[in-house]
Write a protein that holds these residues in place. Structure first.
Motif, mmCIF file in Angstrom:
data_model
loop_
_atom_site.group_PDB
_atom_site.id
_atom_site.type_symbol
_atom_site.label_atom_id
_atom_site.label_comp_id
_atom_site.label_asym_id
_atom_site.label_seq_id
_atom_site.Cartn_x
_atom_site.Cartn_y
_atom_site.Cartn_z
ATOM 1 N N PHE A 1 0.837 -1.198 0.000
ATOM 2 C CA PHE A 1 0.000 0.000 0.000
ATOM 3 C C PHE A 1 0.876 1.254 0.000
ATOM 4 C CE2 PHE A 1 -1.805 3.410 2.614
ATOM 5 C CZ PHE A 1 -2.872 3.783 1.803
ATOM 6 N N ASP B 1 2.621 1.661 -3.385
ATOM 7 C CA ASP B 1 1.708 1.948 -4.498
ATOM 8 C C ASP B 1 0.983 3.280 -4.350
ATOM 9 O OD1 ASP B 1 2.383 -0.483 -5.569
ATOM 10 O OD2 ASP B 1 0.456 -1.444 -5.158
ATOM 11 N N GLN B 2 0.620 3.650 -3.142
ATOM 12 C CA GLN B 2 -0.313 4.757 -2.962
ATOM 13 C C GLN B 2 0.282 6.099 -2.580
ATOM 14 O OE1 GLN B 2 -3.044 3.292 -4.761
ATOM 15 N NE2 GLN B 2 -3.476 5.256 -3.893
ATOM 16 N N ILE B 3 1.398 6.116 -1.921
ATOM 17 C CA ILE B 3 1.937 7.424 -1.535
ATOM 18 C C ILE B 3 2.592 8.057 -2.748
ATOM 19 C CG2 ILE B 3 3.623 8.635 -0.113
ATOM 20 C CD1 ILE B 3 2.875 6.838 2.158
ATOM 21 N N LYS B 4 1.966 9.138 -3.208
ATOM 22 C CA LYS B 4 2.455 9.835 -4.399
ATOM 23 C C LYS B 4 3.423 10.950 -4.031
ATOM 24 C CE LYS B 4 -0.468 7.283 -6.579
ATOM 25 N NZ LYS B 4 -0.052 5.959 -6.902
ATOM 26 N N ASP C 1 -0.076 12.789 -0.199
ATOM 27 C CA ASP C 1 -0.930 12.637 -1.379
ATOM 28 C C ASP C 1 -1.103 11.149 -1.645
ATOM 29 O OD1 ASP C 1 -2.112 12.500 -3.886
ATOM 30 O OD2 ASP C 1 -0.622 13.771 -4.873
ATOM 31 N N LEU C 2 -2.351 10.676 -1.605
ATOM 32 C CA LEU C 2 -2.645 9.256 -1.791
ATOM 33 C C LEU C 2 -3.188 8.925 -3.174
ATOM 34 C CD1 LEU C 2 -4.190 8.606 1.715
ATOM 35 C CD2 LEU C 2 -1.934 7.905 0.909
ATOM 36 N N GLY C 3 -3.246 9.910 -4.071
ATOM 37 C CA GLY C 3 -3.664 9.647 -5.437
ATOM 38 C C GLY C 3 -5.149 9.845 -5.664
ATOM 39 N N THR C 4 -5.576 9.505 -6.865
ATOM 40 C CA THR C 4 -6.962 9.733 -7.262
ATOM 41 C C THR C 4 -7.875 8.599 -6.826
ATOM 42 O OG1 THR C 4 -6.558 8.723 -9.412
ATOM 43 C CG2 THR C 4 -6.300 11.103 -9.287
ATOM 44 N N GLU D 1 -10.516 5.815 -7.529
ATOM 45 C CA GLU D 1 -10.781 4.957 -8.682
ATOM 46 C C GLU D 1 -12.171 5.223 -9.251
ATOM 47 O OE1 GLU D 1 -10.613 0.237 -9.722
ATOM 48 O OE2 GLU D 1 -9.151 1.098 -8.332
ATOM 49 N N GLU E 1 -8.858 13.620 -5.791
ATOM 50 C CA GLU E 1 -7.728 12.934 -5.176
ATOM 51 C C GLU E 1 -7.906 12.921 -3.666
ATOM 52 O OE1 GLU E 1 -4.112 14.937 -6.225
ATOM 53 O OE2 GLU E 1 -4.592 16.713 -5.069
ATOM 54 N N TYR F 1 -6.087 12.948 0.067
ATOM 55 C CA TYR F 1 -4.870 13.348 0.753
ATOM 56 C C TYR F 1 -5.107 13.310 2.255
ATOM 57 C CZ TYR F 1 -6.907 18.020 1.401
ATOM 58 O OH TYR F 1 -7.714 19.062 1.763
#
Length: 139
Positions: free
Chosen positions: A88, A91-94, A107-110, A112, A118, A120
């Motif tokens: 996680f 993959d998820q921490i942007k 920032d955890l991304g958009t 789905e 997004e 955060y």
């Protein structure tokens, strides 16, 4: 370094740090509960940081009154959850940024289901707070 298991300690150091005797560590290794690498002469056993954490966890469950078999099973379950959590994180921490007043933002991304939004997290002294916002358009 940690993910490649280059950090290693000897059996006597592992016993001293964890409070598990060297004879118990040898038994656990024979049973396949933990693994070591041996030196060129196959005399000294060296254990990774992840194995040290496993030993701490098994000992914790033994101290709680569980049998060795159950303690090892519980450690395996913990290890699997750790794998999921690391996946996680990877993959998820942007992005992570520092904010004023001892705050941070992750920032955890958009989403789905809605890629225009997004997720955060704002982390401050009161805890972690999840939010959504419109995705910033880049030119």
């Amino acid at each position: 370094m940690i993910t490649e298991n280059k950090l290693q300690i000897s059996m006597s150091e592992l016993a001293r740090v964890t409070g598990v005797s060297t004879s118990q560590l040898r038994y656990w290794e024979r049973k396949g509960y933990i693994r070591s690498k041996q030196d060129d002469k196959n005399k000294n056993h060296y254990f990774s940081l992840t194995t040290m954490i496993s030993v701490f966890t098994i000992k914790y469950f033994l101290d709680q009154g569980y049998t060795l078999t159950v303690a090892v099973k519980k450690e395996e379950e913990r290890k699997q959850l750790g794998i999921i959590f690391r996946r996680f994180i990877a993959d998820q921490i942007k992005a992570i940024k520092q904010l004023p007043a001892e705050k941070g933002e992750v920032d955890l991304g958009t989403l789905e289901e809605n890629p225009t939004q997004e997720v955060y997290a704002v982390i401050d002294q009161a805890g972690t707070h999840l939010h959504t916002r419109p995705v910033k358009k880049t030119d």
